[in-house]
Design an enzyme around this catalytic site. Sequence first.
Site, PDB file in Angstrom:
ATOM      1  N   GLY B  62       0.780  -1.235   0.000  1.00 55.09           N
ATOM      2  CA  GLY B  62       0.000   0.000   0.000  1.00 55.09           C
ATOM      3  C   GLY B  62       0.810   1.283   0.000  1.00 55.09           C
ATOM      4  O   GLY B  62       1.943   1.300  -0.460  1.00 55.09           O
ATOM      5  N   SER B  63       0.215   2.341   0.561  1.00 53.53           N
ATOM      6  CA  SER B  63       0.766   3.694   0.453  1.00 53.53           C
ATOM      7  C   SER B  63       2.079   3.877   1.203  1.00 53.53           C
ATOM      8  O   SER B  63       2.283   3.332   2.278  1.00 53.53           O
ATOM      9  CB  SER B  63      -0.246   4.695   0.997  1.00 53.53           C
ATOM     10  N   THR B  64       2.958   4.694   0.628  1.00 52.38           N
ATOM     11  CA  THR B  64       4.234   5.014   1.263  1.00 52.38           C
ATOM     12  C   THR B  64       4.043   5.839   2.537  1.00 52.38           C
ATOM     13  O   THR B  64       4.964   5.951   3.334  1.00 52.38           O
ATOM     14  CB  THR B  64       5.151   5.803   0.308  1.00 52.38           C
TER      15      THR B  64
END
Lengths: 385, 135
Positions: B62-64
């Site tokens: 998923g998102s950084t």
Amino acid sequence: MYLTPEEEKILKGERGATYQKAIEILAALGDIYDADRLIPIKSAQIAGVSYKTIGEAGLEWISDLKGKVAVPSILNPAGMDRGCWKEMGISRDFAAKQEKIILAYEALGVKAECSCTPYAIFDNLAGSGDHVAWSESSAISYANSVIGARTNREGGPGALSAALIGKTPNYGFHLDENRQPDVLVTVESKLHDSDYGALGYIVGAMVGDKVPFFKLRSIPSKDELKSLGAAMAASGAVALYHVSGATPEAGKYEMPVENITIEDWQIKEIYSKEKPDLIAFGCPHASVDELENLARLLNGKRVKKEVWVCTSRSIKDKYPLLIKRIERSGAKVFCDTCMVVSPASERFKCMMVNSGKAHKYVPNLCGSKSIMATTEDCIAEAVSD
Amino acid sequence: MIKLCAHIVSRGCAEGEALVTSQPLSFLGSVDPQTGIVIEKDHELAGKSIKDKVLVFPGGKGSTVGSYVIYQLKKNGAAPSAIINIKAEPIVAVGAIISDIPLVDRVENDPLRTIKTGDKVLVDAIVGCVEIYER
């Protein structure tokens, strides 16, 4: 990954905790991706700016750092226009937190330019063959594909670490062998303006993180390439693409075997007509040419709905008459931010955009419905009752 | 006690009770940064707290922004004491480094099989090993 004696000293903490953490991050990333060493970079572009995205935790981390960046570094768009945040409907509390984040970056020597189009602000950040560490996905795609510079998709802390040390691990798109196209995309229709964003929206979802090579029937402008790359980086994870006859490395590699054909109806299918309560331009940040086009389309007209145009502060400052021509219609020009990263767009129910990238992100990040239309149709909607 | 060699990603040394899952974990939107409770409904660990645990999972996804969520967990005293991954990826690796959470990967025996939830585990990310004490 090999570290020079000088880099080993930094890892041991000889330059303090901030540089130690920074090189620890670079070394860990280098290890994960099998890099052989660190290589010098020309510039960094750092994501993790909007208070909406990084919150209290990010603010605390950045505020705790002590040091100066080693190369020219600029920021991603923030959560608000630093000048007219009140007009955007941003709360005082959010604005204060957002300013703190930007000031914390400035204390590290990062330029407080908050834009996804760094290449439109400074022309010395990246040239053909230069290694850089950028982290906004559309800027990465533009640097790799249109400029011919070399960057991986950096996360915020990775890009900031690279900025502090002035180096990045040598892997991925820094190496020739990973810049080879994987899939040939043939497009049968002639494309114009927002069609490139629509094409990117379709192709990104199909190719994921592969490197597409496009054969088109029209030659895209730089702004059209910007839209194409931005959309593919949003609907997929494309960091590099080539376009026959339009991008600098297109002739350099062998043709891929895998191929896809995109037909005219697929592009047209992305567009729809519905009544929006916000019409937003400038994803990625509008260039001077794009602002000129909007000013021409809005000339002598009055907008009847909320209309935003997002661009960088340096362009807004440099072209005050052009901005006035747009604002005369009632449209609002915001800089330092955009409709995707600002919480200000969350109060709208349905957003109309001419950007494939915004079309992908608006439903999830802003919680509103998104409609994609051509620039001309967006303006027609803006001035109609 | 079983002692296994591992590759150091984030330096440090810590122990705790193991919490093991074979599913990747996204920190943004999946873990409550205030409490450390896994809030992703369909996750194996849904409803469980990762606070003070030695968290064993394949890797991040998923998102950084997940890196900052790990930092937030640490600041709130709700972070895992240490992390063991099959293969570390940038989101969790960077999050662990900025948060001073010891993280190792590439353990010589598959940690998902060797370590069971509830085991007492020591992660030594200075020497590069994992010590497992059955509960």
